[in-house]
Write a protein that holds these residues in place. Structure first.
Motif, PDB file in Angstrom:
ATOM      1  N   VAL A 123       0.840  -1.202   0.000  1.00  9.96           N
ATOM      2  CA  VAL A 123       0.000   0.000   0.000  1.00  9.96           C
ATOM      3  C   VAL A 123       0.875   1.251   0.000  1.00  9.96           C
ATOM      4  O   VAL A 123       0.651   2.190  -0.770  1.00  9.96           O
ATOM      5  CB  VAL A 123      -0.947  -0.001   1.219  1.00  9.96           C
ATOM      6  CG1 VAL A 123      -1.673   1.338   1.328  1.00  9.96           C
ATOM      7  CG2 VAL A 123      -1.951  -1.144   1.111  1.00  9.96           C
ATOM      8  N   CYS A 124       1.887   1.274   0.857  1.00 11.64           N
ATOM      9  CA  CYS A 124       2.782   2.436   0.930  1.00 11.64           C
ATOM     10  C   CYS A 124       3.503   2.649  -0.403  1.00 11.64           C
ATOM     11  O   CYS A 124       3.657   3.786  -0.859  1.00 11.64           O
ATOM     12  CB  CYS A 124       3.803   2.253   2.056  1.00 11.64           C
ATOM     13  SG  CYS A 124       3.101   2.301   3.721  1.00 11.64           S
ATOM     14  N   GLU A 125       3.917   1.549  -1.025  1.00 13.43           N
ATOM     15  CA  GLU A 125       4.586   1.645  -2.318  1.00 13.43           C
ATOM     16  C   GLU A 125       3.633   2.192  -3.382  1.00 13.43           C
ATOM     17  O   GLU A 125       4.009   3.036  -4.193  1.00 13.43           O
ATOM     18  CB  GLU A 125       5.101   0.270  -2.738  1.00 13.43           C
ATOM     19  CG  GLU A 125       5.836   0.264  -4.076  1.00 13.43           C
ATOM     20  CD  GLU A 125       6.313  -1.134  -4.453  1.00 13.43           C
ATOM     21  OE1 GLU A 125       6.834  -1.288  -5.577  1.00 13.43           O
ATOM     22  OE2 GLU A 125       6.153  -2.063  -3.645  1.00 13.43           O
ATOM     23  N   HIS A 126       2.389   1.726  -3.362  1.00 12.59           N
ATOM     24  CA  HIS A 126       1.391   2.192  -4.321  1.00 12.59           C
ATOM     25  C   HIS A 126       1.168   3.696  -4.187  1.00 12.59           C
ATOM     26  O   HIS A 126       0.951   4.398  -5.179  1.00 12.59           O
ATOM     27  CB  HIS A 126       0.074   1.449  -4.096  1.00 12.59           C
ATOM     28  CG  HIS A 126      -1.046   1.927  -4.962  1.00 12.59           C
ATOM     29  ND1 HIS A 126      -1.187   1.559  -6.274  1.00 12.59           N
ATOM     30  CD2 HIS A 126      -2.073   2.770  -4.686  1.00 12.59           C
ATOM     31  CE1 HIS A 126      -2.260   2.150  -6.783  1.00 12.59           C
ATOM     32  NE2 HIS A 126      -2.826   2.882  -5.842  1.00 12.59           N
ATOM     33  N   LEU A 127       1.226   4.208  -2.950  1.00 10.37           N
ATOM     34  CA  LEU A 127       1.001   5.633  -2.698  1.00 10.37           C
ATOM     35  C   LEU A 127       2.268   6.466  -2.874  1.00 10.37           C
ATOM     36  O   LEU A 127       2.246   7.673  -2.643  1.00 10.37           O
ATOM     37  CB  LEU A 127       0.472   5.819  -1.266  1.00 10.37           C
ATOM     38  CG  LEU A 127      -0.935   5.290  -0.986  1.00 10.37           C
ATOM     39  CD1 LEU A 127      -1.229   5.338   0.513  1.00 10.37           C
ATOM     40  CD2 LEU A 127      -1.980   6.078  -1.759  1.00 10.37           C
ATOM     41  N   ASN A 128       3.375   5.833  -3.271  1.00  7.23           N
ATOM     42  CA  ASN A 128       4.672   6.517  -3.353  1.00  7.23           C
ATOM     43  C   ASN A 128       5.065   7.123  -2.007  1.00  7.23           C
ATOM     44  O   ASN A 128       5.529   8.254  -1.920  1.00  7.23           O
ATOM     45  CB  ASN A 128       4.643   7.610  -4.431  1.00  7.23           C
ATOM     46  CG  ASN A 128       4.505   7.047  -5.819  1.00  7.23           C
ATOM     47  OD1 ASN A 128       5.115   6.033  -6.152  1.00  7.23           O
ATOM     48  ND2 ASN A 128       3.691   7.681  -6.641  1.00  7.23           N
ATOM     49  N   CYS A 129       4.842   6.334  -0.966  1.00  7.88           N
ATOM     50  CA  CYS A 129       5.082   6.799   0.400  1.00  7.88           C
ATOM     51  C   CYS A 129       6.152   5.983   1.118  1.00  7.88           C
ATOM     52  O   CYS A 129       6.157   5.904   2.361  1.00  7.88           O
ATOM     53  CB  CYS A 129       3.782   6.743   1.202  1.00  7.88           C
ATOM     54  SG  CYS A 129       2.608   8.069   0.809  1.00  7.88           S
ATOM     55  N   GLY A 130       7.039   5.355   0.373  1.00 14.12           N
ATOM     56  CA  GLY A 130       8.126   4.634   1.032  1.00 14.12           C
ATOM     57  C   GLY A 130       7.679   3.302   1.590  1.00 14.12           C
ATOM     58  O   GLY A 130       6.879   2.590   0.994  1.00 14.12           O
ATOM     59  N   SER A 131       8.178   2.985   2.787  1.00 15.91           N
ATOM     60  CA  SER A 131       7.889   1.692   3.412  1.00 15.91           C
ATOM     61  C   SER A 131       6.903   1.856   4.560  1.00 15.91           C
ATOM     62  O   SER A 131       6.655   2.967   5.035  1.00 15.91           O
ATOM     63  CB  SER A 131       9.183   1.060   3.926  1.00 15.91           C
ATOM     64  OG  SER A 131       9.812   1.920   4.858  1.00 15.91           O
ATOM     65  N   ALA A 132       6.354   0.739   5.023  1.00 17.66           N
ATOM     66  CA  ALA A 132       5.407   0.763   6.141  1.00 17.66           C
ATOM     67  C   ALA A 132       6.149   0.905   7.463  1.00 17.66           C
ATOM     68  O   ALA A 132       7.141   0.208   7.707  1.00 17.66           O
ATOM     69  CB  ALA A 132       4.574  -0.507   6.136  1.00 17.66           C
ATOM     70  N   VAL A 133       5.685   1.806   8.313  1.00 15.23           N
ATOM     71  CA  VAL A 133       6.310   2.045   9.613  1.00 15.23           C
ATOM     72  C   VAL A 133       5.515   1.398  10.729  1.00 15.23           C
ATOM     73  O   VAL A 133       6.067   0.713  11.591  1.00 15.23           O
ATOM     74  CB  VAL A 133       6.454   3.560   9.871  1.00 15.23           C
ATOM     75  CG1 VAL A 133       6.966   3.815  11.289  1.00 15.23           C
ATOM     76  CG2 VAL A 133       7.382   4.195   8.851  1.00 15.23           C
ATOM     77  N   SER A 134       4.206   1.589  10.740  1.00 15.67           N
ATOM     78  CA  SER A 134       3.397   1.038  11.832  1.00 15.67           C
ATOM     79  C   SER A 134       1.967   0.782  11.388  1.00 15.67           C
ATOM     80  O   SER A 134       1.453   1.430  10.461  1.00 15.67           O
ATOM     81  CB  SER A 134       3.391   1.987  13.029  1.00 15.67           C
ATOM     82  OG  SER A 134       2.676   3.179  12.729  1.00 15.67           O
ATOM     83  N   LEU A 135       1.354  -0.197  12.073  1.00 16.07           N
ATOM     84  CA  LEU A 135      -0.061  -0.525  11.904  1.00 16.07           C
ATOM     85  C   LEU A 135      -0.728  -0.404  13.260  1.00 16.07           C
ATOM     86  O   LEU A 135      -0.261  -0.997  14.229  1.00 16.07           O
ATOM     87  CB  LEU A 135      -0.236  -1.950  11.382  1.00 16.07           C
ATOM     88  CG  LEU A 135       0.436  -2.332  10.063  1.00 16.07           C
ATOM     89  CD1 LEU A 135       0.268  -3.829   9.801  1.00 16.07           C
ATOM     90  CD2 LEU A 135      -0.175  -1.537   8.930  1.00 16.07           C
ATOM     91  N   GLN A 136      -1.800   0.351  13.328  1.00 12.29           N
ATOM     92  CA  GLN A 136      -2.512   0.523  14.589  1.00 12.29           C
ATOM     93  C   GLN A 136      -4.009   0.393  14.362  1.00 12.29           C
ATOM     94  O   GLN A 136      -4.519   0.781  13.310  1.00 12.29           O
ATOM     95  CB  GLN A 136      -2.217   1.898  15.198  1.00 12.29           C
ATOM     96  CG  GLN A 136      -0.759   2.125  15.570  1.00 12.29           C
ATOM     97  CD  GLN A 136      -0.526   3.535  16.067  1.00 12.29           C
ATOM     98  OE1 GLN A 136      -1.056   4.499  15.511  1.00 12.29           O
ATOM     99  NE2 GLN A 136       0.261   3.662  17.120  1.00 12.29           N
ATOM    100  N   PRO A 137      -4.727  -0.132  15.365  1.00 12.02           N
ATOM    101  CA  PRO A 137      -6.186  -0.195  15.215  1.00 12.02           C
ATOM    102  C   PRO A 137      -6.812   1.182  15.415  1.00 12.02           C
ATOM    103  O   PRO A 137      -6.307   2.007  16.182  1.00 12.02           O
ATOM    104  CB  PRO A 137      -6.607  -1.151  16.331  1.00 12.02           C
ATOM    105  CG  PRO A 137      -5.530  -1.012  17.376  1.00 12.02           C
ATOM    106  CD  PRO A 137      -4.259  -0.740  16.624  1.00 12.02           C
TER     107      PRO A 137
END
Length: 250
Positions: free
Chosen positions: A181-195
């Motif tokens: 998802v981050c790559e698709h948005l041109n936003c680099g890598s994933a940092v965190s997932l939170q509810p």
């Protein structure tokens, strides 16, 4: 069959088994199962790519379309059929090229049709298509977004699928999927997932095992109902946003 809709191409899905018609539960239902007849291949999402059609539902052969055989009205029908908004770019070889097979007749859509294969087509057949002229199409649908965060690279994850914008279920969502998802948005890598929580409603579920098996993200989406959704933070773009002082600026 599809029943109760405005036409033979919409409605509640039923299957006939042992002589009895029964409705189909939406559990684990996804776009790969639902889509038929038209697809966009090799793009960044299901709303961009090289246009292919499957003229015969009983035959699994997909054919590419020549750029010269597709105009703006035809593209409008394709984007509408896929639930992807309006066409934004129509150009040959944007998403690779192939020699064969080719769809031969020229589409002659009025722009109002609900499906490309409902359109009239010319009787003349094109024997070949010049190299670099396989039709590539990008539709305008904004399919992935992060909302409510400090920048466009952080916030609650929402997907627009078949025209419906919904948040994404948190449970079962993996970092590998988040990285896509981050790559698709041109936003680099994933940092965190939170509810994060919303009122109980219809949402989308992304099946991580499906994504990890190599399937396209959009083929791994199905409807769900929950109040537990996902807040995603990506690494890219945030620093640039702080420097420019523009939310989501590039």
């Amino acid at each position: 069959r599809l029943v109760g809709g405005s036409s033979g191409c919409s409605g509640g899905l039923e299957l006939k088994l042992l002589g009895e018609w029964s409705p189909v539960n939406d559990y684990r239902w996804n776009l790969k199962i639902a889509s038929d007849g038209v697809r966009l291949l090799n793009g960044s999402s299901r709303c961009s790519g090289r246009l292919q059609v499957k003229p015969n539902p009983s035959d699994q052969t997909w054919s590419s379309v020549c750029e010269a055989d597709l105009d703006l009205q035809d593209a409008q029908v394709v984007c509408r059929e896929l639930g992807c908004g309006a066409p934004s770019v129509l150009q040959g070889a944007l998403y690779g090229d192939v020699q064969t097979p080719r769809w031969s007749p020229e589409f002659q859509c009025g722009g109002h049709e609900s499906a490309l294969l409902d359109c009239r087509s010319s009787g003349s057949a094109r024997s070949s298509c010049s190299p670099g002229k396989a039709a590539g199409l990008t539709c305008s649908g904004d399919e992935v977004r992060l909302v409510g965060g400090a920048s466009r690279c952080a916030g609650r994850l929402e997907l627009k699928v078949l025209g419906e914008q919904r948040p994404v279920r948190k449970d079962g969502f993996s970092l590998k999927t988040a990285a896509l998802v981050c790559e698709h948005l041109n936003c680099g890598s994933a940092v965190s997932l939170q509810p994060t929580y919303v009122s109980y409603q219809s949402i989308w579920r992304i099946h991580s095992q499906c994504v990890q098996s190599g399937s396209d993200l959009w083929n791994c989406v199905s409807p769900w109902s929950s109040s537990r959704t996902l807040k995603l933070t990506c690494s890219g773009q945030q620093g640039a946003d702080r420097q420019t002082g523009r939310p989501g600026g590039r």
